[in-house]
Motif scaffolding. Structure first.
Motif, PDB file in Angstrom:
ATOM      1  N   ARG A  99      37.341 133.707  76.710  1.00  0.00           N
ATOM      2  CA  ARG A  99      38.161 132.552  77.090  1.00  0.00           C
ATOM      3  C   ARG A  99      37.820 131.392  76.156  1.00  0.00           C
ATOM      4  N   VAL A 100      38.842 130.702  75.666  1.00  0.00           N
ATOM      5  CA  VAL A 100      38.623 129.614  74.730  1.00  0.00           C
ATOM      6  C   VAL A 100      38.760 128.279  75.452  1.00  0.00           C
ATOM      7  N   GLN A 101      38.070 127.262  74.953  1.00  0.00           N
ATOM      8  CA  GLN A 101      38.155 125.946  75.571  1.00  0.00           C
ATOM      9  C   GLN A 101      39.553 125.362  75.420  1.00  0.00           C
ATOM     10  N   ALA A 102      39.959 124.561  76.400  1.00  0.00           N
ATOM     11  CA  ALA A 102      41.272 123.927  76.372  1.00  0.00           C
ATOM     12  C   ALA A 102      41.365 122.982  75.183  1.00  0.00           C
ATOM     13  N   ASN A 103      42.562 122.872  74.619  1.00  0.00           N
ATOM     14  CA  ASN A 103      42.751 122.007  73.461  1.00  0.00           C
ATOM     15  C   ASN A 103      42.641 120.525  73.808  1.00  0.00           C
ATOM     16  N   ASN A 104      43.225 120.133  74.972  1.00  0.00           N
ATOM     17  CA  ASN A 104      43.245 118.716  75.353  1.00  0.00           C
ATOM     18  C   ASN A 104      43.773 117.847  74.205  1.00  0.00           C
ATOM     19  N   ALA A 105      44.870 118.301  73.628  1.00  0.00           N
ATOM     20  CA  ALA A 105      45.465 117.615  72.490  1.00  0.00           C
ATOM     21  C   ALA A 105      46.961 117.467  72.706  1.00  0.00           C
ATOM     22  N   GLN A 106      47.564 116.516  72.020  1.00  0.00           N
ATOM     23  CA  GLN A 106      48.992 116.286  72.113  1.00  0.00           C
ATOM     24  C   GLN A 106      49.749 117.380  71.364  1.00  0.00           C
ATOM     25  N   ARG A 107      50.952 117.631  71.814  1.00  0.00           N
ATOM     26  CA  ARG A 107      51.815 118.586  71.138  1.00  0.00           C
ATOM     27  C   ARG A 107      52.031 118.149  69.686  1.00  0.00           C
ATOM     28  N   GLY A 108      51.890 119.106  68.753  1.00  0.00           N
ATOM     29  CA  GLY A 108      52.037 118.818  67.342  1.00  0.00           C
ATOM     30  C   GLY A 108      50.725 118.559  66.633  1.00  0.00           C
ATOM     31  N   ALA A 109      49.660 118.310  67.386  1.00  0.00           N
ATOM     32  CA  ALA A 109      48.351 118.078  66.777  1.00  0.00           C
ATOM     33  C   ALA A 109      47.752 119.403  66.309  1.00  0.00           C
ATOM     34  N   PRO A 110      46.867 119.399  65.325  1.00  0.00           N
ATOM     35  CA  PRO A 110      46.201 120.637  64.901  1.00  0.00           C
ATOM     36  C   PRO A 110      45.424 121.260  66.061  1.00  0.00           C
ATOM     37  N   ILE A 111      45.385 122.575  66.103  1.00  0.00           N
ATOM     38  CA  ILE A 111      44.646 123.273  67.152  1.00  0.00           C
ATOM     39  C   ILE A 111      43.153 123.025  66.943  1.00  0.00           C
ATOM     40  N   PRO A 112      42.468 122.366  67.899  1.00  0.00           N
ATOM     41  CA  PRO A 112      41.075 121.967  67.662  1.00  0.00           C
ATOM     42  C   PRO A 112      40.049 123.043  67.980  1.00  0.00           C
ATOM     43  N   HIS A 113      40.396 123.993  68.850  1.00  0.00           N
ATOM     44  CA  HIS A 113      39.387 124.940  69.338  1.00  0.00           C
ATOM     45  C   HIS A 113      39.805 126.387  69.074  1.00  0.00           C
ATOM     46  N   SER A 114      38.855 127.202  68.713  1.00  0.00           N
ATOM     47  CA  SER A 114      39.080 128.640  68.589  1.00  0.00           C
ATOM     48  C   SER A 114      37.793 129.357  68.960  1.00  0.00           C
ATOM     49  N   ALA A 115      37.919 130.628  69.296  1.00  0.00           N
ATOM     50  CA  ALA A 115      36.762 131.487  69.569  1.00  0.00           C
ATOM     51  C   ALA A 115      36.841 132.649  68.591  1.00  0.00           C
ATOM     52  N   VAL A 116      35.899 132.741  67.688  1.00  0.00           N
ATOM     53  CA  VAL A 116      35.953 133.715  66.595  1.00  0.00           C
ATOM     54  C   VAL A 116      34.990 134.866  66.889  1.00  0.00           C
ATOM     55  N   LEU A 117      35.534 136.041  67.126  1.00  0.00           N
ATOM     56  CA  LEU A 117      34.743 137.250  67.358  1.00  0.00           C
ATOM     57  C   LEU A 117      34.544 137.965  66.026  1.00  0.00           C
ATOM     58  N   THR A 118      33.288 138.167  65.648  1.00  0.00           N
ATOM     59  CA  THR A 118      32.965 138.900  64.423  1.00  0.00           C
ATOM     60  C   THR A 118      32.180 140.155  64.798  1.00  0.00           C
ATOM     61  N   ILE A 119      32.667 141.290  64.358  1.00  0.00           N
ATOM     62  CA  ILE A 119      32.020 142.589  64.591  1.00  0.00           C
ATOM     63  C   ILE A 119      31.469 143.073  63.263  1.00  0.00           C
ATOM     64  N   VAL A 120      30.148 143.302  63.206  1.00  0.00           N
ATOM     65  CA  VAL A 120      29.493 143.812  62.001  1.00  0.00           C
ATOM     66  C   VAL A 120      28.995 145.228  62.307  1.00  0.00           C
ATOM     67  N   PHE A 121      29.528 146.202  61.613  1.00  0.00           N
ATOM     68  CA  PHE A 121      29.220 147.600  61.903  1.00  0.00           C
ATOM     69  C   PHE A 121      27.856 147.996  61.340  1.00  0.00           C
ATOM     70  N   ASP A 122      27.194 148.901  62.035  1.00  0.00           N
ATOM     71  CA  ASP A 122      25.865 149.359  61.621  1.00  0.00           C
ATOM     72  C   ASP A 122      25.923 150.124  60.306  1.00  0.00           C
ATOM     73  N   ALA A 123      27.071 150.708  60.024  1.00  0.00           N
ATOM     74  CA  ALA A 123      27.294 151.422  58.760  1.00  0.00           C
ATOM     75  C   ALA A 123      28.778 151.299  58.445  1.00  0.00           C
ATOM     76  N   ALA A 124      29.161 151.626  57.238  1.00  0.00           N
ATOM     77  CA  ALA A 124      30.576 151.559  56.879  1.00  0.00           C
ATOM     78  C   ALA A 124      31.391 152.456  57.800  1.00  0.00           C
ATOM     79  N   THR A 125      32.518 151.954  58.255  1.00  0.00           N
ATOM     80  CA  THR A 125      33.355 152.735  59.167  1.00  0.00           C
ATOM     81  C   THR A 125      34.087 153.831  58.404  1.00  0.00           C
ATOM     82  N   PRO A 126      34.531 154.861  59.103  1.00  0.00           N
ATOM     83  CA  PRO A 126      35.421 155.829  58.449  1.00  0.00           C
ATOM     84  C   PRO A 126      36.763 155.165  58.158  1.00  0.00           C
ATOM     85  N   ALA A 127      37.548 155.762  57.294  1.00  0.00           N
ATOM     86  CA  ALA A 127      38.846 155.210  56.934  1.00  0.00           C
ATOM     87  C   ALA A 127      39.938 155.635  57.896  1.00  0.00           C
ATOM     88  N   SER A 128      39.569 156.271  58.988  1.00  0.00           N
ATOM     89  CA  SER A 128      40.553 156.694  59.987  1.00  0.00           C
ATOM     90  C   SER A 128      39.812 157.122  61.246  1.00  0.00           C
TER      91      SER A 128
END
Length: 581
Positions: A99-128
């Motif tokens: 869940r991301v925090q509320a923007n609490n911003a006016q319409r047209g304003a830049p989006i101030p909040h995001s939640a960035v999920l980063t997954i780092v694999f233990d080894a290179a993934t297969p190609a399929s």
């Protein structure tokens, strides 16, 4: 903007050879998420003995402005989609809910909040052989990026190639809600009220699109995957879910003992009879599985006889006496003995939670020496178990008839596949509940009967759509979506037209209540769903030409499903009083 119709999960370098979803025909599964802190954790696969995921484990971390992060098991796939056909139904799978925090911003304003999920694999993934989905996008969007095995940024055009399908994970919740896929921006956009491109400003006044979802299947080896989640509304705090699925590999079933004399699992049924099939899809071949049909009753107890003469031996038959009450229920109707855990640590085919109850004496309610699961009149009152179990309103008449169809050949009529626990049927078949209560909700029982028949008819559309896919053709997703929308419209009409009214008792003071429902509208809407079902069946027949068969055709036509639904609609009352003397 490209045509984003569902594509078959195939490419020259993947694992889907010969039309099978995963190598060697093994089913896929989902990652198990765990937390190592409030915004970090790991993901790992556990497929059971002998089965290993093609996808390595990973560490995950969430940066930005998350309001909450939790490991959840909600938001399963209630709607049809091709991901569940490859990696399985997600009902029991864990997912990461962000869940991301509320923007609490006016319409047209830049989006101030995001939640960035980063997954780092233990080894290179297969190609399929693996995929991920984002589920339950509301007034929000998810932008996808990745780093390949060489350390380079993956082009957005490549990520667009990963896109497989957009779908509604829960069409029964709020109608059919399908997100947009922005191929140029590599973003899934949830709100239906906006254009198909991702936005960088707060929009405002957007329609909540509920369970809009999409899934992707990478076709290059990756080092990491990133999902940036943003709310588009001024003050909304929506959330979304992430699922990761992968194929299994390396599983090798033991070689059967000689079919002439072997009994590898010691259940008294020879290997030559049980064979190497996997009837309950638990990755344990029948000749090694102590409960081949997964009904909690050991094969050694059920045996290879065919009680109901349907051509399916009892040890593979989910309804051995063909009375429409499953063996699973009749074995333990009060739920006091068998509590399933969906775990089988010793890999013997019997759920660990029911090991102790599997050897207990079978229930014999009328003590006639014939166990309930092979007794079509378990309480010996002259009425069949099925007629009593599906007499939901207690009026002496069965409310849910059989369809006469058994698509998966497991011995259970398709009309009763969803009735898996005692709380979903009337236990009157055991002599309980012999009289309807004197104070009740008047229309609810008949409405349930209507909805059950509606479900049987409407389900034919995704069923035939799945058949089209299995025969190598493009699934008619537009038809599936239209049918789901028509089903929801029917449900809304039923709820609005036939409200539940509670009568006070005793019967001497109960007055009749008028129902002002529009049966004509419901019958017309049923006809619309019927037409979609006919179209889906015709597409399946063209995609999958019939093969010669020596068995007589006993399955009902789609018209029979419509007739059953129409009959239940006509039973809806114009006036009623539920009280009985």
């Amino acid at each position: 903007m490209r045509n984003d119709r569902p594509r078959r999960p195939c490419s020259p370098h993947n694992l889907y050879a010969n039309g099978r979803p995963c190598k060697q025909g093994l089913r896929g599964g989902y990652v198990i998420w765990s937390k190592a802190g409030s915004t970090a954790g790991v993901g790992a696969f556990s497929f059971g003995s002998g089965r290993v995921s093609v996808l390595p484990g990973f560490a995950w971390n969430i940066s930005g402005k998350p309001l909450s992060v939790r490991v959840a098991d909600d938001e399963p796939f209630d709607g049809g989609n091709s991901m569940q056909g490859i990696y399985g139904q997600a009902n029991d799978a864990t997912n990461l809910n962000i869940r991301v925090q509320a923007n609490n911003a006016q319409r047209g304003a830049p989006i101030p909040h995001s939640a960035v999920l980063t997954i780092v694999f233990d080894a290179a993934t297969p190609a399929s052989g693996w995929g991920f989905s984002v589920i339950d996008l509301d007034v929000d969007q998810v932008t996808i990026s990745a780093i390949d095995a060489s350390g380079a940024q993956v082009p957005k055009a490549t990520i667009d190639r990963w896109f497989i399908q957009k779908f509604d994970a829960n069409p029964s919740q709020d109608g059919v809600n399908i997100p947009s896929w922005d191929a140029i921006g590599a973003a899934v956009v949830g709100s239906e009220s906006r254009s198909t491109r991702a936005r960088s400003t707060v929009e405002g006044n957007l329609t909540d699109s509920e369970a809009a979802s999409a899934w992707f299947q990478p076709d290059v080896s990756l080092k990491s995957l990133t999902l940036e989640y943003e709310s588009l509304q001024e003050n909304a705090t929506p959330s979304y879910h992430v699922l990761v699925g992968a194929c299994a590999t390396t599983f090798v079933a033991p070689t059967p003992t000689p079919m002439s004399s072997g009994d590898s699992d010691g259940d008294t049924i020879p290997d030559a009879i049980e064979g190497s099939g996997d009837s309950d899809n638990d990755d344990m071949p029948n000749y090694l599985d102590l409960d081949s049909d997964g009904d909690t009753i050991p094969d050694s107890i059920e045996g290879s006889d065919d009680t109901d003469g349907d051509g399916i031996p009892d040890y593979l038959d989910g309804d051995s006496d063909d009375d429409d009450v499953s063996d699973r229920i009749e074995r333990d109707a009060d739920g006091s003995q068998c509590i399933e855990t969906n775990l089988d640590a010793n890999r013997n085919g019997i759920d660990d939670g029911v090991v102790s109850c599997s050897a207990a004496p079978l229930s014999d309610d009328d003590t006639d020496g014939n166990p309930d699961l092979t007794d079509t009149d378990s309480d010996n009152d002259g009425k069949t178990d099925g007629d009593e179990a599906y007499d939901m309103d207690g009026d002496g008449s069965r409310d849910i008839p059989p369809s006469g169809e058994d698509e998966n050949n497991n011995g259970i009529d398709d009309a009763f596949e969803s009735f898996t626990t005692p709380d979903k049927i009337n236990l009157r078949y055991l002599g309980e509940d012999t009289k309807a209560p004197c104070s009740s909700t008047t229309t609810s029982a008949q409405k349930r009967a209507v909805l059950n028949r509606l479900s049987a008819l409407a389900a034919r559309v995704p069923q035939f759509s799945q058949r089209v896919r299995s025969c190598g053709k493009s699934s008619p997703q537009t038809l599936v979506r239209n049918a789901a929308a028509a089903r929801r419209a029917f449900e809304v009409s039923l709820e609005r037209s036939f409200t539940n009214s509670v009568l006070s008792c005793p019967a001497t003071v109960c007055s009749s209540v008028s129902a002002k429902g529009d049966k004509t509208q419901l019958l017309r809407q049923a006809g619309t769903i019927f037409r979609y079902a006919k179209q889906a069946k015709q597409l399946a027949q063209r995609a999958c030409p019939a093969t010669p068969s020596t068995k007589p055709e006993t399955r009902p036509r789609t018209e029979a499903y419509l007739a059953a639904l129409q009959a239940e609609i006509r039973k809806l009352p114009s006036s009623f009083s539920d009280c009985q003397e």
